[in-house]
Design a protein around this motif. Structure first.
Motif, PDB file in Angstrom:
ATOM      1  N   ALA A  69     -36.498  62.891 111.516  1.00  0.00           N
ATOM      2  CA  ALA A  69     -35.112  61.866 111.893  1.00  0.00           C
ATOM      3  C   ALA A  69     -35.220  60.074 111.814  1.00  0.00           C
ATOM      4  CB  ALA A  69     -34.078  62.048 113.372  1.00  0.00           C
ATOM      5  N   ARG A  70     -36.034  59.626 112.005  1.00  0.00           N
ATOM      6  CA  ARG A  70     -36.312  58.524 112.437  1.00  0.00           C
ATOM      7  C   ARG A  70     -36.744  58.232 110.906  1.00  0.00           C
ATOM      8  NH1 ARG A  70     -38.233  59.158 117.401  1.00  0.00           N
ATOM      9  NH2 ARG A  70     -40.465  59.544 116.728  1.00  0.00           N
ATOM     10  N   GLU A  71     -37.468  58.554 110.779  1.00  0.00           N
ATOM     11  CA  GLU A  71     -37.628  57.976 108.549  1.00  0.00           C
ATOM     12  C   GLU A  71     -36.666  58.374 108.028  1.00  0.00           C
ATOM     13  OE1 GLU A  71     -40.186  61.057 108.156  1.00  0.00           O
ATOM     14  OE2 GLU A  71     -42.288  60.299 109.006  1.00  0.00           O
ATOM     15  N   VAL A  95     -28.200  59.525 110.306  1.00  0.00           N
ATOM     16  CA  VAL A  95     -28.684  60.584 110.899  1.00  0.00           C
ATOM     17  C   VAL A  95     -28.002  60.159 112.349  1.00  0.00           C
ATOM     18  CG1 VAL A  95     -30.096  61.897 111.581  1.00  0.00           C
ATOM     19  CG2 VAL A  95     -30.620  60.313 109.928  1.00  0.00           C
ATOM     20  N   ILE A  96     -27.336  61.538 112.699  1.00  0.00           N
ATOM     21  CA  ILE A  96     -27.371  61.905 114.055  1.00  0.00           C
ATOM     22  C   ILE A  96     -28.220  62.719 115.198  1.00  0.00           C
ATOM     23  CG2 ILE A  96     -25.493  62.921 115.964  1.00  0.00           C
ATOM     24  CD1 ILE A  96     -23.402  62.374 113.885  1.00  0.00           C
ATOM     25  N   SER A  97     -28.778  62.245 115.890  1.00  0.00           N
ATOM     26  CA  SER A  97     -30.108  62.977 116.308  1.00  0.00           C
ATOM     27  C   SER A  97     -29.411  64.107 117.389  1.00  0.00           C
ATOM     28  CB  SER A  97     -31.200  62.099 117.108  1.00  0.00           C
ATOM     29  OG  SER A  97     -32.058  62.922 116.890  1.00  0.00           O
ATOM     30  N   LEU A  98     -29.786  64.930 116.956  1.00  0.00           N
ATOM     31  CA  LEU A  98     -29.317  66.146 118.879  1.00  0.00           C
ATOM     32  C   LEU A  98     -30.781  66.841 118.872  1.00  0.00           C
ATOM     33  CD1 LEU A  98     -25.914  67.112 117.683  1.00  0.00           C
ATOM     34  CD2 LEU A  98     -26.621  64.421 119.344  1.00  0.00           C
ATOM     35  N   SER A  99     -32.139  66.023 118.716  1.00  0.00           N
ATOM     36  CA  SER A  99     -33.002  66.673 119.258  1.00  0.00           C
ATOM     37  C   SER A  99     -34.000  66.572 119.910  1.00  0.00           C
ATOM     38  CB  SER A  99     -34.330  66.238 117.816  1.00  0.00           C
ATOM     39  OG  SER A  99     -34.526  65.115 117.692  1.00  0.00           O
TER      40      SER A  99
END
Length: 406
Positions: A31-33, A41-45
């Protein structure tokens, strides 16, 4: 360069080659890449609160620096912090411990690893209630133990029953590992359920229990029950907790365990050879957190409850997700097999939860972690710890992207 001075090929240890990278960290990296390329990007990880650490805890850390807490610390933690942890166990869990039973570590993850490495011999079986947190199996592998995944059914909110546990125990069983509230499912074991499990453990005196209670305060159903409360097995229970979730202190890296004196001493010995004592400033902040009670944690829990309810409503709009209602933690963990066999707009067939999670990342720009990392390859974990507006936007994107699958 001559043959005599040429470097030999690097040969890494079998141990590290056998170890898997944490999938939560791997997905966050992807996601950061994408974000670095300008993608929204919405990160829900990641399982990380989006709240700041409460100010009174930050102030305690600053004060500790001014007071000269910059030296090596005792391996098991400062005595006053260990006593405060004992007081917390008495207040919240009705458990009596002495400081000699407590080991403070660099996060709950290290406390878990200390316990596994201190108890498990090569060939010992470790029953892991599945779905499970991603690092459990790798910790057992590092100790040369054998993981036995015991899978709870979706119909029972993924919770393993006492009867299922009893059927899985063999003469080689050494340890049981589980979390409640559970990462990734959010399931919470009731007093009745844990009482029945404790009775099974009591009948098998060679078996120990490693109870991960890091999400203790993030509980939507009321009572949190520690399996160490059942007196017949208390001395065979190692309870792990910490400050990352309840006090929004993920970056501070401080956790702890409570166990019998013999096990606590073993964990202290293990830690003394790997990291030694936890950061001085962090320990003073942790002490302040405990002395401040849990009011700040309770405020965060209300926000997590609202976010859970928001996401469950949004998920109703997405066909193909079978989503139990989480009773704690800050995740949803839907079964996504309804999308297996479908085709993306570019012609790829979705064969697994990993395929689906990658499609969601690249099409909806929403990052989540496929369930294979948690022992549940038919599921995907979404963190609900993000802000309301991000959650709303994320699941609208997912609904639109998943509608493209035919």
């Amino acid at each position: 360069m001559s043959e005599a001075t040429a470097l030999a090929p690097l040969v890494l240890s079998d141990r590290i080659n056998a170890m898997q990278e944490s999938q939560t960290i791997a997905m966050a990296k992807k996601a950061r890449e994408l974000a670095a390329q300008g993608v929204d990007v919405i990160s829900l990880s990641f399982g990380e609160p989006d709240f700041q650490t409460p100010q009174y805890i930050k102030d305690a850390a600053k004060k500790a620096l001014d007071e000269g807490f910059t030296f090596y610390t005792p391996v098991p933690g400062y005595p006053d912090l260990r006593q405060a942890i004992c007081d917390k166990f008495k207040r919240d869990n009705q458990l009596d411990y002495k400081p000699e039973n407590i080991v403070v570590s660099t996060g709950a993850k290290q406390a878990l690893a200390n316990a596994v490495l201190s108890l498990v011999n090569p060939g010992d079986e470790v029953i892991v209630f599945s779905p499970y947190w991603v690092s459990y199996e790798e910790m057992v592998r590092l100790a040369d133990g054998t993981t036995v995944q015991l899978v709870g059914s979706l119909e029972n909110d993924f919770k393993v029953t006492a009867a299922e546990l009893e059927a899985a125990i063999t003469p080689r069983t050494k340890l049981i590992m589980y979390s409640s509230p559970c990462n990734p499912t959010g399931a919470v074991f009731s007093r009745q359920e844990l009482s029945a499990i404790a009775e099974v453990v009591a009948r098998n005196p060679q078996v120990y229990v490693l109870a991960d209670e890091i999400y203790e305060y993030i509980n939507f159903v009321g009572e949190h029950v520690s399996i160490a409360q059942f007196a017949a097995i208390k001395d065979r229970v190692i309870t792990v907790n910490g400050f990352s979730k309840g006090y929004a202190m993920t970056g501070w890296r401080v956790g702890y365990l409570a166990a019998s004196k013999e096990i606590a001493c073993a964990c202290e010995k293990m830690q003394s050879q790997i990291t030694s004592g936890t950061c001085a400033m962090t320990q003073r902040a942790a002490l302040a957190a405990l002395q401040g009670g849990r009011s700040s944690a309770d405020e965060m829990v209300e926000a997590y409850r609202r976010r859970r309810d928001l996401v469950l409503e949004l998920v109703k709009e997405i066909p193909g997700f079978r989503t139990p209602t989480p009773s704690g933690a800050f995740y949803i963990f839907p079964d996504v097999t309804g999308y297996f066999g479908k085709t993306t707009p570019t012609g790829e067939v979705i064969k697994s939860a990993m395929d689906l999670s990658l499609f969601m990342l690249h099409d909806a720009h929403v990052a989540a972690v496929d369930g294979s990392a948690f022992g549940a390859p038919n599921c995907i974990r979404f963190s609900t710890a993000a802000a309301d507006e991000k959650l709303r936007e994320a699941f609208i994107r997912l609904k639109n992207s998943l509608a493209k699958l035919k």
